[in-house]
Design a protein around this motif. Structure first.
Motif, PDB file in Angstrom:
ATOM      1  N   GLU A  68       0.611  -1.222  -0.070  1.00  0.00           N
ATOM      2  CA  GLU A  68      -0.147  -0.180   0.032  1.00  0.00           C
ATOM      3  C   GLU A  68       0.956   1.320  -0.034  1.00  0.00           C
ATOM      4  OE1 GLU A  68      -2.888   0.242   3.026  1.00  0.00           O
ATOM      5  OE2 GLU A  68      -3.715   2.080   2.184  1.00  0.00           O
ATOM      6  N   GLU A  70       1.410   4.926   0.786  1.00  0.00           N
ATOM      7  CA  GLU A  70       0.776   5.790   1.599  1.00  0.00           C
ATOM      8  C   GLU A  70       1.707   7.019   1.886  1.00  0.00           C
ATOM      9  OE1 GLU A  70      -1.489   4.130   4.810  1.00  0.00           O
ATOM     10  OE2 GLU A  70      -1.934   6.193   5.379  1.00  0.00           O
ATOM     11  N   TYR A  72       1.431  10.167   4.576  1.00  0.00           N
ATOM     12  CA  TYR A  72       0.636  11.327   5.494  1.00  0.00           C
ATOM     13  C   TYR A  72       0.747  12.777   4.839  1.00  0.00           C
ATOM     14  CZ  TYR A  72       0.075   7.556   8.974  1.00  0.00           C
ATOM     15  OH  TYR A  72      -0.199   6.457   9.436  1.00  0.00           O
ATOM     16  N   GLU A  73       2.180  12.939   4.251  1.00  0.00           N
ATOM     17  CA  GLU A  73       2.365  14.274   3.975  1.00  0.00           C
ATOM     18  C   GLU A  73       1.607  14.714   2.691  1.00  0.00           C
ATOM     19  OE1 GLU A  73       4.276  12.455   5.334  1.00  0.00           O
ATOM     20  OE2 GLU A  73       5.282  13.686   7.091  1.00  0.00           O
ATOM     21  N   ASN A  75      -0.986  12.945   1.440  1.00  0.00           N
ATOM     22  CA  ASN A  75      -2.413  12.778   1.904  1.00  0.00           C
ATOM     23  C   ASN A  75      -2.742  11.644   0.770  1.00  0.00           C
ATOM     24  OD1 ASN A  75      -3.242  13.755   4.023  1.00  0.00           O
ATOM     25  ND2 ASN A  75      -3.940  15.578   3.005  1.00  0.00           N
ATOM     26  N   ARG A  76      -2.007  10.483   0.499  1.00  0.00           N
ATOM     27  CA  ARG A  76      -2.158   9.631  -0.509  1.00  0.00           C
ATOM     28  C   ARG A  76      -2.162   8.329  -0.070  1.00  0.00           C
ATOM     29  NH1 ARG A  76      -3.948  13.418  -2.545  1.00  0.00           N
ATOM     30  NH2 ARG A  76      -3.473  14.266  -4.689  1.00  0.00           N
ATOM     31  N   GLU A  77      -3.171   7.181  -0.382  1.00  0.00           N
ATOM     32  CA  GLU A  77      -3.254   5.907   0.145  1.00  0.00           C
ATOM     33  C   GLU A  77      -3.668   5.151  -1.045  1.00  0.00           C
ATOM     34  OE1 GLU A  77      -5.316   3.699   4.094  1.00  0.00           O
ATOM     35  OE2 GLU A  77      -5.869   5.613   3.356  1.00  0.00           O
ATOM     36  N   LYS A  78      -2.934   4.116  -1.431  1.00  0.00           N
ATOM     37  CA  LYS A  78      -3.554   3.198  -2.435  1.00  0.00           C
ATOM     38  C   LYS A  78      -3.099   1.919  -2.337  1.00  0.00           C
ATOM     39  CE  LYS A  78      -4.621   3.022  -7.401  1.00  0.00           C
ATOM     40  NZ  LYS A  78      -5.204   3.768  -8.346  1.00  0.00           N
ATOM     41  N   ILE A  88      -1.249   7.163  -9.479  1.00  0.00           N
ATOM     42  CA  ILE A  88      -1.721   8.083  -8.325  1.00  0.00           C
ATOM     43  C   ILE A  88      -1.233   9.556  -8.600  1.00  0.00           C
ATOM     44  CG2 ILE A  88      -1.123   8.994  -5.930  1.00  0.00           C
ATOM     45  CD1 ILE A  88       0.124   5.950  -5.540  1.00  0.00           C
ATOM     46  N   GLY A  91       0.074  16.589  -6.369  1.00  0.00           N
ATOM     47  CA  GLY A  91       0.378  18.026  -6.676  1.00  0.00           C
ATOM     48  C   GLY A  91      -0.624  18.695  -7.404  1.00  0.00           C
ATOM     49  N   LEU A  93       2.344  21.028  -5.849  1.00  0.00           N
ATOM     50  CA  LEU A  93       2.777  20.996  -4.528  1.00  0.00           C
ATOM     51  C   LEU A  93       3.781  22.114  -4.416  1.00  0.00           C
ATOM     52  CD1 LEU A  93       3.748  17.150  -3.925  1.00  0.00           C
ATOM     53  CD2 LEU A  93       1.837  18.652  -2.796  1.00  0.00           C
ATOM     54  N   PHE A 101       5.752   5.717   1.932  1.00  0.00           N
ATOM     55  CA  PHE A 101       6.253   4.506   2.487  1.00  0.00           C
ATOM     56  C   PHE A 101       5.311   3.536   1.985  1.00  0.00           C
ATOM     57  CE2 PHE A 101       3.398   4.178   5.904  1.00  0.00           C
ATOM     58  CZ  PHE A 101       2.990   5.383   6.343  1.00  0.00           C
ATOM     59  N   GLU A 103       2.767   0.916   3.227  1.00  0.00           N
ATOM     60  CA  GLU A 103       2.135   0.457   4.714  1.00  0.00           C
ATOM     61  C   GLU A 103       2.459  -0.826   4.984  1.00  0.00           C
ATOM     62  OE1 GLU A 103      -1.915   1.726   5.337  1.00  0.00           O
ATOM     63  OE2 GLU A 103      -1.289   1.715   7.435  1.00  0.00           O
ATOM     64  N   PRO A 106       6.606  -1.027   6.272  1.00  0.00           N
ATOM     65  CA  PRO A 106       7.181   0.272   6.255  1.00  0.00           C
ATOM     66  C   PRO A 106       8.807   0.416   6.518  1.00  0.00           C
ATOM     67  CG  PRO A 106       5.449  -0.172   8.039  1.00  0.00           C
ATOM     68  CD  PRO A 106       5.879  -1.438   6.990  1.00  0.00           C
ATOM     69  N   GLN A 110      10.508   2.628   2.008  1.00  0.00           N
ATOM     70  CA  GLN A 110      10.555   4.119   2.552  1.00  0.00           C
ATOM     71  C   GLN A 110      10.989   5.013   1.099  1.00  0.00           C
ATOM     72  OE1 GLN A 110       9.934   5.489   5.181  1.00  0.00           O
ATOM     73  NE2 GLN A 110       9.638   3.811   6.665  1.00  0.00           N
TER      74      GLN A 110
END
Lengths: 117, 272, 440
Positions: A68, A70, A72-73, A75-78, A88, A91, A93, A101, A103, A106, A110
Motif C-alpha cells: 500500500e 501511503e 501522510y504528507e 495525503n495519499r493511500e492506495k 496516483i 500535486g 505542490l 512509504f 504501509e 514500512p 521508504q
C-alpha cells in the motif's frame, strides 16, 4: 420518497461535476514519473518533481505480495496488489520534502518526493 | 513489523468498530435486535473478500483509478445511508410507543433502520476489510514474521474492540436527551468523515482538483500516533487537510443537519 | 445495559486491554528506538575498529558475507572492502548515519572520517535484520501481556461474580418467598450497600403483615360483634310479623334481607376461622364417601326446590381431615352448584380414588365460568360476571374463598374445568394420599 429524489439529483449533479473536471484535466499533458517496488523497496527511493505542477505517479509492484502506497504528507493511500501497477496523481505542490512509504512493509519500503522550484 | 500491524489493523478496525458501537447503542433505543448487526458484519466480510479478490482488476478500471472510484463510491454511499438514517431517527423521534400482543414494545418503522444499518456496516466493512485481508493474506506465507504480525494484529484489534466497547457503554449510560444527541453527533461526524475521505479519493484519482492544505497540525497531533488514529476514526482527523476535504466535510454536516430538520418537521406534522 | 455483571466485566476488561496494549506499544516503540541506538553505536565502533585495522598493504577484499558490509575510501579510491559490498560508495561521504538501498535491501549506513589516516570508513547493516533482531528481543516481553489477558479476563469474571453474589443471594431470597410469606428476610451480614435494601424491605414486610393481621382481626371481630344484634333483629322481626296484619307485603323481604345479612356474617366468620394460619384444625379419620352422602342428604331440599337432578357416585374412602371444615367445604360447593344451575339442571357429585389420592368432583350444568375468571373466583367477595348475575341468585361471594382456605388447610389442590355437561363447571378437589399425620 421525495427525499430520495432530491438526494439522487444531488448525487447525479455531483458525478456530472466530477466528470467535467476530469475531462478538463485529461486535455493537459501531465508529466509521468515511475517508481518500482521490488523486494519491498522503492526504486528510486527519491524522486524529484517540479513545484506547482501536477504529476502522475506510476507505481509498479514487482513483488508477489500486495503493497500500500501511503503518505501522510501527500495525503495519499492506495493498495497495489502483487505484480500490478497503480496510478496516483500528486500535486501541484509547494517546494519541500514529502516522505512516502509502503504501509505493508514500512521498515524497508521508504521513499521521498522532493519538490523543487 | 508488530507496530506496523497494530497501526494498520487499528486504522481499519477502529472506524468500523466505533460505527458499529454507535449503531448498537441506537438499537437499544429502537429495540432492534443485535442479530441484525451480525447480518451486516457477515455481508461486510463477504463484500471485503470479493473486493480483495478482485482488487487487481478493479485497479485497472478507468485508466488505473478504479480503486479510488470504488472507494469513493462506497464512502459516499455510507455518508448518504447515515444521512437517511438520521433523517428517519428524527422522523420517528416523537413516535408514540406501540406494543405487540405479547406486550413488547415495537416500532412499526424498524425496517428502514435495519436496512440502512446493514448497508452502513456492510459497505464500511467491505472497504476496510479488503485492506486488512490483503495485508494479512500477503503475510500469511512468510512464517518468519507470522508471530509478530499476529501479535500486532491482535493488539490492534484489541485496542479497536476495547475502544468500541467503552464507547458503547458510555453512549448507553449517558443520561437524558444527550444519549440521543451524542449518538446523532457521532453519526454525523462519521458521515462527514466519509465525505471528506471520498473527496480525498477523488482528488487522488484526479477527478477533483488539488487544493492546498488548509493547515498543518502534524506537530500537535501526529497522524501516526494512537491518538491520531483514534481522532481519524471518530471525526476524520487529518493533519494536513485540503480545502476540498474540509469543504466536503462541512457540506456533509450541513446535509445531515438539513435531513434532521426535515425529519423533525415531518415528525411534528404527522403526530397522530 | 441488561446485566450489571456483563457491564462490569466488559468495561473493566476493555479498559485494562486498552491501557495495557497502549502501554505495551509505547514500550515497544521506546525499546525499538533504544535498540536502534545500540546497533548504531556498535556500527560506529566497527567503523572505528576497521579504521584502526586498516593498513596500506591490505588491498584484497575481505571475505565476509554477513549482514554487515564495509568500504574504506581514500581520495576517492576504494581501498578496502568486504566481499559482499558493491563497488559504488554505499553511503554519501558525509559523517554520520543514513539509509541507502543497494543489493536489493535497505541498509543503515554510517560514514566516519579518520583524520589521522585521512580515510573514510563506511559500514552498513541490513535494516530488516536489525529490526527482526531487536523485535524478537522485544516480543519476548509481549508474550506475558498477551498471554496474561485471558487470565485477567477469568479473574475479573470471578471477582465480579463474587462481588455481585450478595445481590444475587438477596434476589434469590426474595424470589423464593411465597406470596403470603411476610416474615423478615434472613440475610446474614448484608454488605453495606445492601443494608438499606434489606432494612427497608423488612420494615415494609412487618408493616404489611401487621396491617393484614389487623384487617383479618377487624373483619372477624366485626362479624362476631354483629351476630348478637342480628339475632336480636330477627327475634324482633318475628315479633313484629306476629303483630302486623298479613297484608303488609314488605315484611317477608325484610326478613329475607336480614337472613342474607346473617348468612354473610356467618360466612365471614367461617372464612377467617378457616384461614390456614389461624385455624386450629382437629384432624380425625373421616370417611369421605359417607360424609358426602350425609351432607347431600342435609342439602337435598335446595335441589328439590329447583327440580334439579342430583347424582352421587362414591364408595367409602377414608382420609384424615377436619370434619367441620370438610362439611363446610361440601356445603359451599353444593349450594354453589345448586344456585348457579337453572331449574331442572343436573348436578353430579363423585368421590373416587385416583392413584391413591381421593378426588371429590362436583359438576353442574349451569352456565359455567369464563376461562379468564378461573383464578378470580376464589377471591373474597368476587362474583362471576360482576354483580349482574343471570342466575338472579343472591350470594356474598365468599363461598369459594372459604373452599380455598379449607383446601389449603388439607394440603389438597383444587382445579376448575368445564363440566362434562354441555355447559357448566366442574370443581375437582384432590386430597393427597396417606396424609395421616397432619398438624398445622
Amino acid at each position: 420518497m421525495c427525499l430520495f429524489h432530491k438526494k439522487d439529483q444531488i448525487f447525479i449533479l455531483w458525478v456530472a461535476f466530477i466528470l467535467s473536471i476530469h475531462s478538463g484535466h485529461l486535455l493537459a499533458g501531465t508529466p509521468v514519473f515511475e517508481i518500482e517496488i521490488k523486494n519491498h523497496l522503492f526504486y528510486p527511493a527519491e524522486i524529484e518533481i517540479p513545484a506547482g505542477v501536477k504529476i502522475k505517479l506510476r507505481v509498479k509492484n514487482l513483488d508477489p505480495t500486495p503493497e500500500e502506497f501511503e503518505s501522510y504528507e501527500l495525503n495519499r493511500e492506495k493498495v497495489i496488489s502483487g505484480h500490478s501497477k497503480a496510478t496516483i496523481f500528486i500535486g501541484p505542490l509547494v517546494p519541500g520534502q514529502y516522505p512516502f512509504f509502503g504501509e505493508f512493509y514500512p521498515k524497508t519500503a521508504q521513499g521521498i518526493v522532493v519538490v523543487k522550484e | 513489523m508488530l507496530l506496523n500491524s497494530v497501526i494498520l489493523i487499528l486504522q481499519e478496525t477502529l472506524e468500523a468498530a466505533l460505527m458499529i458501537s454507535v449503531l448498537l447503542a441506537v438499537n437499544v433505543r429502537l429495540q432492534i435486535k443485535p442479530i441484525w448487526i451480525f447480518c451486516g458484519v457477515t455481508l461486510g466480510i463477504m463484500g471485503a473478500c470479493i473486493y480483495a479478490y478482485h482488487i487487481e482488476a478493479v485497479s485497472e478500471w478507468l485508466d488505473g483509478v478504479g480503486q479510488e472510484f470504488i472507494n469513493a463510491l462506497l464512502q459516499i454511499a455510507i455518508a448518504l445511508c447515515i444521512t437517511l438514517y438520521i433523517y428517519w431517527l428524527f422522523r420517528f423521534k416523537g413516535q408514540t410507543k406501540q406494543y405487540d400482543l405479547d406486550g413488547r414494545l415495537v416500532y412499526s418503522n424498524q425496517v428502514q433502520f435495519v436496512l440502512l444499518m446493514i448497508c452502513i456496516i456492510a459497505l464500511g466493512l467491505t472497504r476496510e476489510g479488503a485492506e486488512v485481508l490483503l495485508y494479512l493474506g500477503g503475510f500469511f506465507p512468510s512464517s518468519e514474521q507470522r508471530f509478530s504480525m499476529a501479535a500486532g494484529s491482535g493488539i490492534g484489534f484489541g485496542i479497536g474492540l476495547s475502544s468500541s466497547i467503552i464507547l458503547y457503554y458510555a453512549l448507553v449510560n449517558i443520561p437524558g436527551p444527550w444519549r440521543f444527541r451524542s449518538a446523532v453527533i457521532l453519526l454525523a461526524l462519521f458521515a462527514a468523515n466519509m465525505a471528506s475521505q471520498a473527496a480525498l479519493q477523488l482528488t487522488q484519482a484526479d477527478w477533483l482538483p488539488h487544493t492546498q492544505a488548509l493547515w498543518d497540525s502534524s506537530s500537535l497531533i501526529s497522524e501516526r500516533s494512537v491518538l491520531g488514529h483514534l481522532f481519524y476514526a471518530i471525526f476524520g482527523y487529518e493533519a494536513t487537510p485540503s480545502a476540498i476535504q474540509v469543504g466536503s466535510y462541512v457540506a456533509a454536516i450541513v446535509l445531515v443537519g438539513i435531513a434532521a430538520k426535515i425529519g423533525n418537521r415531518f415528525s411534528a406534522g404527522s403526530k397522530i | 445495559m441488561k446485566s450489571i455483571r456483563l457491564f462490569l466485566i466488559a468495561v473493566i476488561l476493555a479498559t485494562i486491554t486498552l491501557f495495557n496494549f497502549i502501554a505495551a506499544l509505547q514500550g515497544y516503540r521506546s525499546s525499538l528506538l533504544e535498540a536502534e541506538r545500540l546497533f548504531d553505536t556498535q556500527m560506529m565502533e566497527t567503523a572505528e575498529f576497521i579504521a584502526d585495522l586498516y593498513s596500506e598493504n591490505l588491498l584484497a577484499p575481505v571475505d565476509h558475507a554477513g549482514n554487515r558490509v564495509f568500504q574504506v575510501w581514500k581520495n576517492g579510491e576504494l581501498k578496502a572492502y568486504s566481499a559482499n559490498a558493491p563497488i559504488m560508495a554505499i553511503a554519501p561521504l558525509l559523517p554520520g548515519f543514513n539509509f541507502s538501498n543497494f543489493d536489493g535491501y535497505r541498509w543503515r549506513t554510517v560514514a566516519r572520517y579518520d583524520n589521522q589516516k585521512q580515510l573514510w570508513v563506511l559500514v552498513a547493516e541490513r535494516t530488516d535484520r536489525r529490526y527482526s533482531l531487536s523485535e524478537n528481543l522485544i516480543l519476548e516481553s509481549f508474550i506475558p501481556i498477551l498471554m496474561g489477558l485471558p487470565v485477567v479476563g477469568l479473574l475479573i469474571w470471578f471477582i465480579v461474580s463474587q462481588g455481585l453474589k450478595p445481590l444475587r443471594t438477596l434476589a434469590d431470597e426474595l424470589g423464593k418467598k411465597q406470596p403470603d410469606d411476610l416474615s423478615p428476610l434472613c440475610f446474614d451480614a448484608p454488605k453495606q450497600e445492601l443494608e438499606q435494601i434489606v432494612y427497608s424491605t423488612n420494615l415494609l414486610m412487618g408493616r404489611l403483615e401487621s396491617s393484614l393481621n389487623r384487617e383479618k382481626q377487624f373483619a372477624s371481630d366485626a362479624a362476631h360483634e354483629l351476630r348478637t344484634p342480628i339475632s336480636v333483629l330477627k327475634v324482633q322481626l318475628y315479633n313484629i310479623a306476629q303483630l302486623l296484619p298479613d297484608e303488609d307485603s314488605n315484611l317477608p323481604e325484610l326478613t329475607e334481607t336480614v337472613d342474607r345479612l346473617e348468612h354473610l356474617v356467618e360466612q365471614i366468620l367461617v372464612l377467617y376461622r378457616t384461614t390456614p394460619d389461624q385455624y386450629s384444625a382437629n384432624f380425625t379419620r373421616i370417611d369421605m364417601g359417607i360424609l358426602t352422602e350425609e351432607v347431600l342428604a342435609q342439602e337435598y331440599a335446595q335441589f328439590e326446590d329447583k327440580n334439579q337432578t342430583l347424582e352421587f357416585r362414591g364408595k367409602p374412602y377414608v382420609l384424615s381431615g377436619d370434619r367441620f371444615a370438610i362439611t363446610t367445604l361440601l356445603q359451599n360447593l353444593l349450594s354453589n352448584a345448586s344456585k348457579y344451575t337453572p331449574c331442572g339442571g343436573h348436578i353430579n357429585v363423585k368421590v373416587c380414588d385416583e392413584q391413591g389420592d381421593i378426588v371429590l368432583t362436583v359438576e353442574d350444568s349451569g352456565p359455567g365460568i369464563p376461562l379468564d375468571e378461573y383464578q378470580s373466583v376464589f377471591e373474597r367477595f368476587y362474583r362471576s360476571r360482576g354483580d349482574r348475575h343471570n342466575s338472579g341468585e343472591s350470594g356474598c361471594g365468599l363461598g369459594l374463598a372459604i373452599v380455598k382456605h379449607i383446601v389449603e388447610l388439607h394440603h389438597a389442590e383444587i382445579t376448575i374445568a368445564p363440566s362434562s355437561f354441555e355447559s357448566g363447571t366442574a370443581f375437582r378437589i384432590r386430597f393427597p394420599k396417606q396424609k395421616t399425620s397432619m398438624d398445622t
